[in-house]
Design a protein around this motif. Structure first.
Motif, PDB file in Angstrom:
ATOM      1  N   GLY A 172      -9.883 -28.432 -25.357  1.00 54.12           N
ATOM      2  CA  GLY A 172      -9.040 -28.819 -24.233  1.00 54.12           C
ATOM      3  C   GLY A 172      -7.585 -28.976 -24.635  1.00 54.12           C
ATOM      4  N   ILE A 173      -7.338 -29.628 -25.777  1.00 53.75           N
ATOM      5  CA  ILE A 173      -5.965 -29.793 -26.246  1.00 53.75           C
ATOM      6  C   ILE A 173      -5.345 -28.442 -26.580  1.00 53.75           C
ATOM      7  CG2 ILE A 173      -4.551 -30.770 -28.098  1.00 53.75           C
ATOM      8  CD1 ILE A 173      -6.520 -33.102 -28.201  1.00 53.75           C
ATOM      9  N   ARG A 174      -6.127 -27.565 -27.192  1.00 59.24           N
ATOM     10  CA  ARG A 174      -5.609 -26.234 -27.512  1.00 59.24           C
ATOM     11  C   ARG A 174      -5.259 -25.465 -26.243  1.00 59.24           C
ATOM     12  NH1 ARG A 174      -8.866 -22.144 -31.352  1.00 59.24           N
ATOM     13  NH2 ARG A 174      -8.011 -23.557 -32.923  1.00 59.24           N
ATOM     14  N   ASP A 175      -6.117 -25.562 -25.230  1.00 57.86           N
ATOM     15  CA  ASP A 175      -5.830 -24.876 -23.960  1.00 57.86           C
ATOM     16  C   ASP A 175      -4.559 -25.411 -23.327  1.00 57.86           C
ATOM     17  OD1 ASP A 175      -8.056 -23.255 -24.144  1.00 57.86           O
ATOM     18  OD2 ASP A 175      -9.355 -24.632 -23.028  1.00 57.86           O
ATOM     19  N   LEU A 176      -4.362 -26.714 -23.378  1.00 57.30           N
ATOM     20  CA  LEU A 176      -3.143 -27.295 -22.820  1.00 57.30           C
ATOM     21  C   LEU A 176      -1.904 -26.805 -23.555  1.00 57.30           C
ATOM     22  CD1 LEU A 176      -4.184 -31.014 -22.138  1.00 57.30           C
ATOM     23  CD2 LEU A 176      -3.837 -29.197 -20.458  1.00 57.30           C
ATOM     24  N   LEU A 177      -1.989 -26.715 -24.873  1.00 51.48           N
ATOM     25  CA  LEU A 177      -0.852 -26.245 -25.652  1.00 51.48           C
ATOM     26  C   LEU A 177      -0.547 -24.777 -25.353  1.00 51.48           C
ATOM     27  CD1 LEU A 177      -1.589 -27.919 -29.118  1.00 51.48           C
ATOM     28  CD2 LEU A 177       0.097 -28.602 -27.409  1.00 51.48           C
ATOM     29  N   GLN A 178      -1.550 -24.029 -24.930  1.00 52.63           N
ATOM     30  CA  GLN A 178      -1.348 -22.626 -24.574  1.00 52.63           C
ATOM     31  C   GLN A 178      -1.070 -22.453 -23.081  1.00 52.63           C
ATOM     32  OE1 GLN A 178      -4.939 -20.845 -26.108  1.00 52.63           O
ATOM     33  NE2 GLN A 178      -3.940 -20.301 -28.026  1.00 52.63           N
ATOM     34  N   LYS A 179      -0.773 -23.557 -22.404  1.00 48.16           N
ATOM     35  CA  LYS A 179      -0.414 -23.567 -20.981  1.00 48.16           C
ATOM     36  C   LYS A 179      -1.566 -23.143 -20.073  1.00 48.16           C
ATOM     37  CE  LYS A 179       4.492 -22.746 -21.883  1.00 48.16           C
ATOM     38  NZ  LYS A 179       5.680 -21.901 -21.585  1.00 48.16           N
TER      39      LYS A 179
END
Length: 334
Positions: free
Chosen positions: A287-294
């Motif tokens: 989830g955090i990775r997805d957020l960082l990738q917008k």
């Protein structure tokens, strides 16, 4: 010309040229052969000139097919079934624990390999949508609802390999389905590997947090119960909040009863170790990775899913402590 037609269909262009030279000079008797063009995989034609005493013969032939086996030209695909097969692969990958952006990239590559004119893919943890335009101008849209599944990195590895194989070979819908079922039919992990992993994880963390030998024995028992109950409950309850609540409730009840009857000493240390079997760290990380990738939708869903799971653990642990009353944990009375 017939021999050349078959050669062009079955072999690479360089090999075909050599074959034409050898046959025409060695067998037929032409003293000069000029192979001008062999492009069976682009224009579907070949052209060569043959020279013999008395004149020169030019020959041009357009192939209708590449040849035999997998190398066919102008293959007519059932694009509805192809898109359905792509969704099957995507659904299986996301259920096995694939990251959203990697899955979306894999599906884009498969669509591109099949020659779709335009294709749009939307992936979130619970839904996959594909809209594609075929070379004939047909618009295909298919949507797939994805249910929560158990992570299986062995199958995920084979599914990744299947994506690469499909992009390279471009099989028809029937063959794609056969290869997909072959991957999904791989044998499951042995039952004892689940129990061994549970015991090592739960007991290992319990010892790490300061359990003594008696606490470790209870941690082993609780880990076995968690794995057994989890396997049974996974087939009946898909809600992560309810799933974690039930398992943590069972674990805390066993631990508190063990301490009450003198079989263990530190209920809080045992439970901290056992909780590690239920925490969904993978969803939080993804989830955090997805957020960082917008990719805000996928990231929010994964993080919210982790929060629901954590809430289930908290409620399941607190209920037995409230029922027993006066549970002391490192100097604090809950």
């Amino acid at each position: 010309s017939e021999i050349c037609f078959l050669q062009v269909g079955m072999m690479e262009r360089s090999i075909t040229k050599v074959a034409i030279f050898k046959y025409c000079i060695g067998k037929v008797g032409f003293h000069k052969v000029c192979v001008l063009q062999i492009t069976p995989y682009k224009t579907g034609s070949f052209q060569f000139h043959l020279s013999k005493k008395g004149g020169t013969t030019g020959f041009v032939r357009r192939t209708k097919e590449r040849g035999f086996g997998k190398r066919k030209m102008n293959v007519k695909y059932d694009y509805e079934r192809i898109v359905q097969g792509i969704l099957d692969i995507g659904e299986a990958m996301i259920r096995c624990g694939a990251e959203n952006f990697r899955l979306q990239d894999s599906l884009y590559r498969i669509c591109r390999s099949y020659g779709f004119v335009k294709y749009d893919i939307f992936v979130i943890p619970s839904n996959i949508q594909i809209t594609a335009e075929t070379p004939e101008g047909q618009i295909i849209t298919q949507i797939r609802l994805v249910e929560i599944g158990e992570c299986d990195f062995d199958k995920l590895d084979y599914l990744n390999n299947l994506c690469r194989k499909v992009c390279k070979e471009k099989p028809d819908a029937k063959e794609m389905r056969r290869q997909f079922e072959e991957v999904m039919g791989r044998p499951e992990q042995k039952w004892y590997t689940h129990y061994a992993a549970g015991i090592l994880g739960g007991t290992g963390f319990a010892v790490f947090f300061g359990c003594d030998i008696r606490d470790a024995i209870i941690a082993v028992i609780v880990s076995i119960v968690i794995v057994a109950a989890g396997n049974w409950l996974a087939e009946r309850e898909k809600n992560l909040l309810a799933y974690n609540l039930i398992l943590s409730f069972i674990a805390e009840m066993i631990i508190l009863l063990s301490v009450k009857f003198g079989f263990a000493d530190h209920e809080e240390r045992i439970m901290i170790g056992i909780v590690m079997l239920l925490i969904s760290g993978l969803s939080t990380t993804n989830g955090i990775r997805d957020l960082l990738q917008k990719d805000f939708i996928s990231g929010s869903i994964n993080i919210m899913n982790s929060m629901l799971g954590a809430s289930g653990i908290a409620f399941g642990t607190a209920i037995p402590m409230i029922l027993f009353g006066g549970v002391e944990a490192e100097g604090f009375i809950l």
